[in-house]
Design an enzyme around this catalytic site. Structure first.
Site, mmCIF file in Angstrom:
data_model
loop_
_atom_site.group_PDB
_atom_site.id
_atom_site.type_symbol
_atom_site.label_atom_id
_atom_site.label_comp_id
_atom_site.label_asym_id
_atom_site.label_seq_id
_atom_site.Cartn_x
_atom_site.Cartn_y
_atom_site.Cartn_z
ATOM 1 N N SER A 199 25.837 50.759 64.937
ATOM 2 C CA SER A 199 27.087 51.164 64.634
ATOM 3 C C SER A 199 28.038 50.894 65.505
ATOM 4 O O SER A 199 27.542 50.712 66.737
ATOM 5 C CB SER A 199 27.452 52.854 63.985
ATOM 6 N N SER A 200 29.327 50.862 65.529
ATOM 7 C CA SER A 200 30.421 50.663 66.332
ATOM 8 C C SER A 200 31.456 51.962 66.963
ATOM 9 O O SER A 200 32.879 51.734 66.814
ATOM 10 C CB SER A 200 31.382 49.461 66.490
ATOM 11 N N ASP A 249 25.329 46.829 58.439
ATOM 12 C CA ASP A 249 25.599 46.629 59.909
ATOM 13 C C ASP A 249 24.216 46.407 60.271
ATOM 14 O O ASP A 249 23.551 46.152 61.631
ATOM 15 C CB ASP A 249 25.640 47.834 60.027
ATOM 16 N N THR A 278 36.192 52.067 57.509
ATOM 17 C CA THR A 278 35.936 53.552 58.201
ATOM 18 C C THR A 278 37.317 54.257 58.514
ATOM 19 O O THR A 278 38.431 53.683 57.850
ATOM 20 C CB THR A 278 35.875 52.790 59.865
ATOM 21 N N GLY A 311 35.949 47.902 62.954
ATOM 22 C CA GLY A 311 34.392 47.724 63.049
ATOM 23 C C GLY A 311 34.872 46.995 63.753
ATOM 24 O O GLY A 311 34.782 47.896 64.946
ATOM 25 N N ASN A 351 31.735 51.363 55.484
ATOM 26 C CA ASN A 351 31.656 50.272 55.424
ATOM 27 C C ASN A 351 32.484 49.681 55.369
ATOM 28 O O ASN A 351 33.748 49.745 55.495
ATOM 29 C CB ASN A 351 30.258 49.480 55.405
ATOM 30 N N ARG A 367 24.483 58.939 60.350
ATOM 31 C CA ARG A 367 24.114 58.007 59.802
ATOM 32 C C ARG A 367 23.276 57.796 59.289
ATOM 33 O O ARG A 367 21.960 58.109 59.020
ATOM 34 C CB ARG A 367 23.838 57.401 61.339
HETATM 35 N N1 GLY Z 1 30.286 50.678 59.380
HETATM 36 C C1 GLY Z 1 31.085 50.223 60.740
HETATM 37 C C2 GLY Z 1 30.577 51.036 61.647
HETATM 38 O O1 GLY Z 1 29.731 51.363 61.562
HETATM 39 O O2 GLY Z 1 30.642 49.886 62.962
#
Ligand code: GLY
Length: 560
Positions: free
Chosen positions: A438-439, A409, A367, A459, A387, A95
């Protein structure tokens, strides 16, 4: 990362009770990615003797070239790995991090209001990329082939080009203004400032050179030397805050994935700084209190799922952030006692109300995800991102590296108390060196007879998509069916069930309204799931690439 002891104990009992008739090696390979060129490059690497981890390096790099709107060297992601020979499971956390000069209020004006677009377009929106370090690490620690081999397909595609398709054109049109605003991005991704026509060959020679540097020098090819200098110079000349020190100190982190149990299945998913695993596990823990879930009519079943989504997403907004920087009450959130309490708070006949709080905004929807298993049973689920489509729409000159806008984010305006005095998103406030929440939810679902590898972009909707997919995988519904089934979603705020066309019947909609739900039909579909199932009893594989995208899923023998 904390895995509550009780869950571990349950899991141990589960494993001990699984019988031993299942096959231990698939004897075939399978790959599902969001782009045919990435799938084909991954196949070629496996055929050349690479393992699933080598193929993951290749696929990640190729996706960054041919899907520049979704991921790339300028971004990051989470690679969930399972190594067959010793059962090791690990999440490679690549990340992005906030630059050292970042600070909590950097996107706010003097009156404390967010400055539009500052965290989305241009170099100030970019976190320090993690993808190049992750690829170098995976190759070094888990692969059997050198980066020169595994990055070769991406270098070739960057240098010789690939054909622009309708999907590319749609993404570029969405970000056309921002792409035009940056001279280097416009040169790389547009044709005379217009969206390139279909079948235009898009070449990225600077990106080919940067990939080459990574292939020759490993992580230093990106985070030190000439590439690093060009990245920092380009960012700073355009008003960004990166330094060489930011690049030099970037580290991937090997994290314990989050492990949980639902019915007869073991679920392995992303740990913080992705909220994916925590939210997924919270939802499953609650659902474990509704044995009759699948005996419900569609409206009542949707109601129960929505109510668990509402509760888990509320906790996401309240508590989750980078646990290397903030205390996250994971033991509490994942405890059986809390799950029971939350489940008991669900009224089967009436929708709850999401009380206002400082809610997390939806994250960028672009993504990518891929799933791979090799003949030995090594597997990878990886979700990668820059993103928004085309990230920050900024390329430091001479690098070909399109930067992410993951800084968006973070919670840009944290801590603002609402009418009830609740303070949301403090855990996800910007701090130097911190990872933004993040998701992304690369996930394995394992039952006695079946291994499922899945994930998707989308997202904040990623986690509910993975939940719906995992529930179907556990029921052994065919993968092509559940990957393509229309979806619904609730994320606490806004307090509405969002749903794709045809996801809910008229009758279900009427019944949900009568329970007090607000409904928000969507005009468009969402997600782009890539999933593989290995049936260990029959030793058969199945794989599916979401029909919403242009991807490709393949199953092929180890040798032709
Ligand atoms: N940028 C999308 C996520 O990290 O969830």
């Amino acid at each position: 990362m904390i895995t509550p002891p009780r869950i571990l104990l349950c899991f141990l009992v589960l494993i001990l009770t699984w019988n031993t008739h299942a096959n231990t090696q698939p004897q075939q390979h399978a790959i599902a990615t969001a782009h045919p060129l990435a799938t084909e490059a991954g196949m070629a690497i496996l055929r050349k003797g690479g393992n699933a981890f080598d193929a993951a390096v290749t696929v990640s790099a190729v996706l960054g070239v041919v899907e520049p709107y979704s991921s790339g060297l300028g971004g990051g992601g989470f690679w969930l790995l399972h190594r067959a020979n010793d059962g090791k499971q690990v999440m490679i956390d690549g990340r992005e991090t906030a630059p050292l000069a970042a600070h909590r209020d950097m996107y706010l004006d003097k009156s404390g209001e967010p400055i539009p677009k500052l965290s989305i377009d241009g170099p100030l929106a970019a976190g320090i990329p993690g993808a190049p370090a992750a690829l170098a690490h995976i190759a070094e620690q888990y692969g059997v082939l050198p980066l020169q081999k595994t990055l070769a397909p991406a270098i070739k595609l960057a240098r010789e080009g690939f054909m622009v398709d309708a999907y590319y054109r749609r993404m570029a049109s969405f970000r056309l203004t921002a792409l035009r605003a940056d001279h280097t991005s416009a040169q790389q991704f547009l044709l005379e400032h217009q969206i390139p026509p279909k079948n235009h060959r898009l070449r990225q020679p600077d990106l080919a050179n940067t990939l080459q540097a990574l292939a020759e020098s490993g992580r230093d090819g990106f985070y030190a030397g000439e590439v690093a200098r060009k990245l920092v110079t380009g960012v700073r000349q355009a008003g960004g805050i990166w330094t060489l020190q930011d690049l030099q100190r970037y580290q991937i982190i090997e994290r314990q994935p989050l492990i949980g149990q639902y019915q007869n299945a073991r679920i392995t998913s992303a740990s913080l700084p992705s909220s994916g695993g925590v939210v997924l596990m919270q939802m499953l823990n609650m659902l474990g209190h509704f044995d009759d879930l699948d005996q419900q009519n569609p409206a009542d079943r949707t109601h129960l799922l929505v109510e668990t989504m509402r509760r888990a997403y509320q906790d996401r907004a309240r508590y989750l952030g980078d646990s290397d920087f903030v205390d996250v009450p994971l033991n509490h959130l994942l405890s059986p006692v809390y799950a029971k309490q939350q489940a008991n708070s669900i009224d089967r006949y009436k929708a709850s109300i999401s009380s206002p709080m400082t809610a997390g905004k939806p994250e960028g929807a672009d993504t990518t995800h891929f799933s791979i298993i090799d003949q030995q049973g090594n597997r990878v689920a990886a979700t990668l991102s820059i993103n928004y489509p085309f990230g920050a729409c900024f390329v430091p000159p001479g690098t070909g590296v399109l930067l992410n806008d993951e800084m968006d984010d973070f919670s840009i305006k944290p801590g603002a108390p609402n009418a009830y005095g609740l303070v949301g998103n403090q855990a996800n406030a910007i701090e130097p060196g911190k990872r933004m929440l993040s998701s992304m939810s690369p996930t394995f679902v394992e039952t006695e007879n079946q291994v499922t590898i899945l994930g998707t972009p989308g997202g904040s909707r990623i986690i509910s998509m993975v939940l719906l997919g995992a529930l179907e995988a556990i029921k052994q519904t065919p993968v092509e069916t559940w990957v393509n089934t229309p979806r619904f979603h609730h994320q606490y705020l806004p307090d509405a069930i969002q749903f794709e066309p045809h996801a809910l019947s008229e009758n279900t909609i009427i019944q949900l309204r009568s329970k007090g739900h607000k409904l928000k039909p969507l005009n468009n579909q969402y997600g782009n799931m890539q999933a593989i199932i290995w049936n260990k009893r029959t030793n058969k594989m199945s794989a599916a690439s979401d029909h919403r995208g242009i991807g490709k899923a393949v199953i092929f023998p180890a040798t032709d």
